[in-house]
Design a protein around this motif. Structure first.
Motif: not given
Length: 222
Positions: A6-7, A37-40
């Motif tokens: 997500c950078k 932020s993105c959970g990855d």
């Protein structure tokens, strides 16, 4: 650090750490981190000098850290974790702008190049062209890098666009391939300034561990 997916920027706080002893007094550490932020899931690998403590067991001293998962297809976004955030973020900004405006990307890259020359290599001249001259005269820099940086002036046609070196961050017309070349040169400069010294320090620590076990004097750091 910056999430490869997500950078978004965030401060790393690994949830899991797994460390393994290697040959030659070295150790490898895997750190698992979820992007807030993105959970990855992000997996980082750190390799350095082996150390053993009663509280933590096997640990890694010094060494270099890299993201091993996920791997992105965009090589422009791959910057070593040894590069400080302020320079890494400037590079990402220039790389991100490339798709939308090569002129803006080149201006950001030229500004970052001058920032590196001045802040990390202590080369401060009247303009960027003169600073490139001094860098090229540096006998400690490898020829592949001095040639690459010298080519910036030719690919960017500095003779026809003096504003590029008089005011390095100015947005002006660019030549074909100029913005891409600047990003490639910056990655090579990152390797010279940050990555290779870190790897050398890692090897020094590993050798010192061996010398210590043999009861011999250790190598001094810089």
């Amino acid at each position: 650090m910056r999430c490869p997916i997500c950078k978004k920027e965030f401060h790393p706080q690994p949830k899991e750490t797994h460390t393994y002893a290697l040959r030659g007094n070295q150790a490898c550490e895997f750190l698992l981190q979820k992007c807030p932020s993105c959970g990855d899931v992000i997996v980082m690998r750190k390799v350095g000098a082996y150390a053993l403590s009663p509280q933590k067991g096997v640990t890694v001293q010094g060494g270099t850290t890299e993201i091993v998962y996920p791997v992105t297809d965009d090589e422009k976004e791959l910057v070593s974790l040894e590069v400080p955030d302020e320079y890494r973020n400037d590079f990402y900004e220039a790389a991100t702008a490339l798709e939308y405006s090569p002129k803006a990307s080149a201006a950001l890259s030229r500004r970052l190049l001058q920032k590196l020359l001045r802040e990390k290599l202590e080369i401060k001249k009247r303009d960027l062209s003169q600073e490139i001259d001094e860098f090229i005269a540096n006998v400690h820099a490898p020829s592949y890098l001095t040639d690459a940086i010298d080519a910036i002036r030719h690919i960017g046609n500095f003779a026809a666009h003096p504003i590029k070196y008089e005011n390095s961050g100015e947005i002006v017309e660019v030549e074909a391939g100029e913005a891409d070349w600047l990003l490639e040169v910056l990655k090579s400069l990152f390797d010279f300034i940050f990555v290779q010294p870190a790897k050398l320090e890692q090897r020094r620590q590993a050798l010192n561990a061996k010398l210590k076990n043999l009861g011999k004097p250790q190598l001094k750091g810089r």
